[in-house]
Design a protein around this motif. Sequence first.
Motif, PDB file in Angstrom:
ATOM      1  N   VAL A 168       7.071 -18.782  -2.954  1.00 23.53           N
ATOM      2  CA  VAL A 168       7.061 -17.402  -3.436  1.00 23.53           C
ATOM      3  C   VAL A 168       5.635 -16.852  -3.442  1.00 23.53           C
ATOM      4  CG1 VAL A 168       7.603 -15.916  -5.401  1.00 23.53           C
ATOM      5  CG2 VAL A 168       9.153 -17.773  -4.788  1.00 23.53           C
ATOM      6  N   SER A 169       4.666 -17.700  -3.782  1.00 28.11           N
ATOM      7  CA  SER A 169       3.266 -17.263  -3.738  1.00 28.11           C
ATOM      8  C   SER A 169       2.871 -16.862  -2.321  1.00 28.11           C
ATOM      9  CB  SER A 169       2.359 -18.382  -4.249  1.00 28.11           C
ATOM     10  OG  SER A 169       1.001 -18.009  -4.174  1.00 28.11           O
ATOM     11  N   ASP A 170       3.408 -17.569  -1.329  1.00 25.56           N
ATOM     12  CA  ASP A 170       3.118 -17.211   0.062  1.00 25.56           C
ATOM     13  C   ASP A 170       3.739 -15.861   0.419  1.00 25.56           C
ATOM     14  OD1 ASP A 170       2.036 -18.059   2.731  1.00 25.56           O
ATOM     15  OD2 ASP A 170       4.165 -17.886   3.280  1.00 25.56           O
ATOM     16  N   CYS A 171       4.858 -15.513  -0.236  1.00 25.99           N
ATOM     17  CA  CYS A 171       5.462 -14.193  -0.011  1.00 25.99           C
ATOM     18  C   CYS A 171       4.499 -13.094  -0.448  1.00 25.99           C
ATOM     19  CB  CYS A 171       6.777 -14.070  -0.785  1.00 25.99           C
ATOM     20  SG  CYS A 171       8.113 -15.106  -0.167  1.00 25.99           S
ATOM     21  N   LYS A 172       3.799 -13.319  -1.561  1.00 21.01           N
ATOM     22  CA  LYS A 172       2.802 -12.337  -1.995  1.00 21.01           C
ATOM     23  C   LYS A 172       1.706 -12.176  -0.946  1.00 21.01           C
ATOM     24  CE  LYS A 172      -0.953 -11.502  -5.184  1.00 21.01           C
ATOM     25  NZ  LYS A 172      -1.841 -12.041  -6.228  1.00 21.01           N
ATOM     26  N   ARG A 173       1.211 -13.307  -0.424  1.00 22.91           N
ATOM     27  CA  ARG A 173       0.156 -13.257   0.585  1.00 22.91           C
ATOM     28  C   ARG A 173       0.611 -12.486   1.814  1.00 22.91           C
ATOM     29  NH1 ARG A 173      -0.647 -15.515   5.120  1.00 22.91           N
ATOM     30  NH2 ARG A 173       1.178 -16.878   4.884  1.00 22.91           N
ATOM     31  N   ARG A 174       1.838 -12.738   2.274  1.00 21.72           N
ATOM     32  CA  ARG A 174       2.351 -12.037   3.455  1.00 21.72           C
ATOM     33  C   ARG A 174       2.553 -10.552   3.166  1.00 21.72           C
ATOM     34  NH1 ARG A 174       7.502 -14.092   4.875  1.00 21.72           N
ATOM     35  NH2 ARG A 174       7.626 -15.460   3.059  1.00 21.72           N
ATOM     36  N   PHE A 175       2.950 -10.225   1.956  1.00 16.44           N
ATOM     37  CA  PHE A 175       3.119  -8.819   1.574  1.00 16.44           C
ATOM     38  C   PHE A 175       1.785  -8.088   1.622  1.00 16.44           C
ATOM     39  CE2 PHE A 175       3.020  -5.830  -2.144  1.00 16.44           C
ATOM     40  CZ  PHE A 175       3.722  -4.806  -1.539  1.00 16.44           C
ATOM     41  N   GLN A 176       0.738  -8.710   1.067  1.00 21.00           N
ATOM     42  CA  GLN A 176      -0.580  -8.081   1.091  1.00 21.00           C
ATOM     43  C   GLN A 176      -1.107  -7.916   2.504  1.00 21.00           C
ATOM     44  OE1 GLN A 176      -2.371 -10.863  -1.902  1.00 21.00           O
ATOM     45  NE2 GLN A 176      -3.083  -8.986  -2.863  1.00 21.00           N
ATOM     46  N   GLU A 177      -0.859  -8.903   3.369  1.00 15.56           N
ATOM     47  CA  GLU A 177      -1.288  -8.787   4.762  1.00 15.56           C
ATOM     48  C   GLU A 177      -0.618  -7.608   5.450  1.00 15.56           C
ATOM     49  OE1 GLU A 177      -0.539 -12.445   6.726  1.00 15.56           O
ATOM     50  OE2 GLU A 177      -2.251 -13.503   5.829  1.00 15.56           O
ATOM     51  N   ARG A 178       0.671  -7.428   5.203  1.00 14.40           N
ATOM     52  CA  ARG A 178       1.387  -6.314   5.834  1.00 14.40           C
ATOM     53  C   ARG A 178       0.909  -4.969   5.295  1.00 14.40           C
ATOM     54  NH1 ARG A 178       4.967 -10.525   6.443  1.00 14.40           N
ATOM     55  NH2 ARG A 178       6.161 -10.485   8.398  1.00 14.40           N
ATOM     56  N   LEU A 179       0.571  -4.913   4.000  1.00 11.64           N
ATOM     57  CA  LEU A 179       0.035  -3.667   3.456  1.00 11.64           C
ATOM     58  C   LEU A 179      -1.277  -3.300   4.146  1.00 11.64           C
ATOM     59  CD1 LEU A 179       0.549  -3.773  -0.444  1.00 11.64           C
ATOM     60  CD2 LEU A 179       1.841  -2.480   1.253  1.00 11.64           C
ATOM     61  N   ARG A 180      -2.154  -4.285   4.317  1.00 13.18           N
ATOM     62  CA  ARG A 180      -3.430  -4.015   4.982  1.00 13.18           C
ATOM     63  C   ARG A 180      -3.215  -3.597   6.426  1.00 13.18           C
ATOM     64  NH1 ARG A 180      -5.309  -8.283   1.515  1.00 13.18           N
ATOM     65  NH2 ARG A 180      -4.611  -9.863   2.998  1.00 13.18           N
ATOM     66  N   ARG A 181      -2.261  -4.269   7.087  1.00 11.12           N
ATOM     67  CA  ARG A 181      -1.999  -3.956   8.490  1.00 11.12           C
ATOM     68  C   ARG A 181      -1.458  -2.527   8.647  1.00 11.12           C
ATOM     69  NH1 ARG A 181       1.881  -8.089  10.214  1.00 11.12           N
ATOM     70  NH2 ARG A 181       0.238  -9.471   9.466  1.00 11.12           N
ATOM     71  N   ARG A 182      -0.683  -2.072   7.655  1.00 16.95           N
ATOM     72  CA  ARG A 182      -0.098  -0.728   7.730  1.00 16.95           C
ATOM     73  C   ARG A 182      -1.054   0.345   7.207  1.00 16.95           C
ATOM     74  NH1 ARG A 182       5.715  -0.650   8.116  1.00 16.95           N
ATOM     75  NH2 ARG A 182       6.548  -2.761   8.316  1.00 16.95           N
ATOM     76  N   GLY A 183      -2.148  -0.060   6.597  1.00 13.42           N
ATOM     77  CA  GLY A 183      -3.158   0.897   6.150  1.00 13.42           C
ATOM     78  C   GLY A 183      -2.714   1.803   5.019  1.00 13.42           C
ATOM     79  N   VAL A 184      -1.964   1.277   4.046  1.00 11.46           N
ATOM     80  CA  VAL A 184      -1.460   2.118   2.952  1.00 11.46           C
ATOM     81  C   VAL A 184      -2.230   1.883   1.651  1.00 11.46           C
ATOM     82  CG1 VAL A 184       0.839   2.285   3.934  1.00 11.46           C
ATOM     83  CG2 VAL A 184       0.315   0.435   2.342  1.00 11.46           C
ATOM     84  N   HIS A 185      -3.247   1.008   1.684  1.00 12.89           N
ATOM     85  CA  HIS A 185      -3.995   0.735   0.467  1.00 12.89           C
ATOM     86  C   HIS A 185      -4.643   1.995  -0.108  1.00 12.89           C
ATOM     87  CE1 HIS A 185      -3.725  -3.661   0.354  1.00 12.89           C
ATOM     88  NE2 HIS A 185      -4.379  -3.590  -0.796  1.00 12.89           N
ATOM     89  N   HIS A 186      -5.244   2.796   0.753  1.00 12.44           N
ATOM     90  CA  HIS A 186      -5.930   4.001   0.278  1.00 12.44           C
ATOM     91  C   HIS A 186      -4.938   4.964  -0.353  1.00 12.44           C
ATOM     92  CE1 HIS A 186      -8.892   7.197   0.048  1.00 12.44           C
ATOM     93  NE2 HIS A 186      -8.054   7.996   0.695  1.00 12.44           N
ATOM     94  N   ALA A 187      -3.777   5.144   0.273  1.00 13.14           N
ATOM     95  CA  ALA A 187      -2.758   6.054  -0.271  1.00 13.14           C
ATOM     96  C   ALA A 187      -2.256   5.569  -1.629  1.00 13.14           C
ATOM     97  CB  ALA A 187      -1.595   6.180   0.712  1.00 13.14           C
ATOM     98  N   LEU A 188      -2.104   4.254  -1.789  1.00 15.11           N
ATOM     99  CA  LEU A 188      -1.681   3.712  -3.083  1.00 15.11           C
ATOM    100  C   LEU A 188      -2.744   3.953  -4.149  1.00 15.11           C
ATOM    101  CD1 LEU A 188      -0.015   0.304  -2.099  1.00 15.11           C
ATOM    102  CD2 LEU A 188       1.105   2.259  -3.185  1.00 15.11           C
ATOM    103  N   GLN A 189      -4.002   3.770  -3.795  1.00 18.81           N
ATOM    104  CA  GLN A 189      -5.080   4.004  -4.753  1.00 18.81           C
ATOM    105  C   GLN A 189      -5.110   5.461  -5.194  1.00 18.81           C
ATOM    106  OE1 GLN A 189      -8.395   2.525  -2.466  1.00 18.81           O
ATOM    107  NE2 GLN A 189      -8.423   0.557  -3.554  1.00 18.81           N
ATOM    108  N   GLU A 190      -4.901   6.380  -4.254  1.00 25.34           N
ATOM    109  CA  GLU A 190      -4.875   7.803  -4.601  1.00 25.34           C
ATOM    110  C   GLU A 190      -3.715   8.114  -5.537  1.00 25.34           C
ATOM    111  OE1 GLU A 190      -6.973  10.349  -3.943  1.00 25.34           O
ATOM    112  OE2 GLU A 190      -8.294   8.758  -3.223  1.00 25.34           O
ATOM    113  N   ALA A 191      -2.550   7.517  -5.283  1.00 29.46           N
ATOM    114  CA  ALA A 191      -1.383   7.748  -6.138  1.00 29.46           C
ATOM    115  C   ALA A 191      -1.621   7.212  -7.545  1.00 29.46           C
ATOM    116  CB  ALA A 191      -0.147   7.095  -5.524  1.00 29.46           C
TER     117      ALA A 191
END
Length: 560
Positions: free
Chosen positions: A400-423
């Motif tokens: 399950v911890s690896d699921c978190k790592r893969r989720f974070q990798e996909r977020l970075r790949r999709r470039g949505v970190h900045h939009a989440l920070q703004e929200a």
Amino acid sequence: MAADVHKKKSWEVPNGSLAPGDGQHAERSESPTPGLAQGTEPGAGQEGAMFVHTRSYEDLTSPEDGAAAARSPERRRGEPAEQSSMEQISKDFSELSTQLTGMALDLEEEMRPGKEGKLEPSPQTARRDSVLSGKEEEDVTMDAWRMHRKHVFVLSEAGKPVYSRYGSEEALSSTMGVMMALVSFLEAEKNAIRSIHADGYKVVFVRRSPLVLVAVARTRQSEQEIAHELLYIYYQILSLLTWTQLNHIFQQKQNYDLRRLLAGSERITDNLLDLMAHDPSFLMGAVRCLPLAASVRDAVSSSLQQAKAKSLVFSILLSGNQLVSLVRKKDQFLHPIDLHLLFNLISSSSSFREGEAWTPICLPKFNSSGFFHAHISYLEQEMDLCLLLVSTDREDFFTVSDCKRRFQERLRRRGVHHALQEALRTPFYSVAQVGIPDLRHFIYKSKSSGLFTRGLTGGVLCSCSPEIEAPYVQEEEKERLLGLYQYLHSRAHNSSRPLKNIYFTGPRENLLAWVTNAFELYVCYSPLGTKAGAINAVNKLMKWIRKEEDRLFILTPQTY
């Protein structure tokens, strides 16, 4: 034990999701009207529901939680329940006990027979009690203790104190004994006590064997709403112990002191009561979403969906007490009460920010007979984004911890970190965006999706909003407004005479309540407005919610 996943039968899904019989949603209305069908109102999910649906407020306090509470959810649905392994539950609880108190507690050791076959507390328990006995308590003989607007007491059917919101349980043992005597006296006459009304106070009783919960309140809440809050406290206790373990304990020893097992969890229950006093989520029986662009939310949900594991049942991303995204296993539905309990668990402790936590958790409305295991962690220290991954396998931490790592990798790949920070910088929106001059605040709930939204003239019910404006700046003003909503809600859901439309005029504001089969709407206006103007403004407000629904709600929930 690992909690068994409850699969809904095909005949249950239409009622649970309010989807039409053919599995397709009815055509969505472009112009909201009082005749809106369920599933077509603003905020209704377009591809099914995420939550077990509660079609009305009354569903949350239905008889299912009454006499049938002595059975597991599977038995209530007519399915045979598997016998839970007390040995496994004991291991899971020992882990949870260690996290709460820093000291492991073994259930079998706790309940071991003493001399003459009597059950006695273990030396381990005595040490644990001494460690946890140092918390400061209010003096119950002082006027300051009596002046609290709401007291909550939990006791066993033997009259043993379990929990008190204010003051020491030991000092209140005689008071709780009187409460239990009242319950027993009326039961001897083949009756049941529900409430006492005297001198502006409401004393509300809720019995969920083997526990009795009592509230003494002088608020504008109805008896039904207070009883609903007591049910939340009951479910909070079940989330820590499971129904199976709770009943096993009192079958072994009726006068057992449950505080030995719950010691260290008081802050969780205290925090839940604080949340219910300020957050309308509990009043509405719904979940509030973080306002977020649909494209960003879809990218987050898709990333969660792809970072899956065989044992995962729910993947939940939240910010504060707002839902960002939820992905569930197909045919599994989460009850809003269970999600509220998860929110409360996270907000009760700052330790989850320090790393990855792996904790047993019972979701009592989903399955009260066993523990799931939840992986809880924040994505980044500087971001208020918490990820919950709920698993059925207690040994699956690293997967399950690896699921978190893969989720974070996909977020970075999709470039949505900045939009989440703004929200996250603007987690609430101003009611000025609606464009109705006299509008001060509103709460809207979609019954189909189990989600709600609220507009603020400045965090009316939440002090963290940056757009705070008069007249709801002070904490007492926020509480007063929530009290007015509670009053309207109690009138709208009165068991003997429910109301569909209410217009309330007061010296400081006017309010309107509108309850239909599809949605609930509570609106606060300037006291200078007129009834005709308020009714006309409702149509504009509903159109605005429809226009913004993809930002305010989760319309396309994802599944594994």
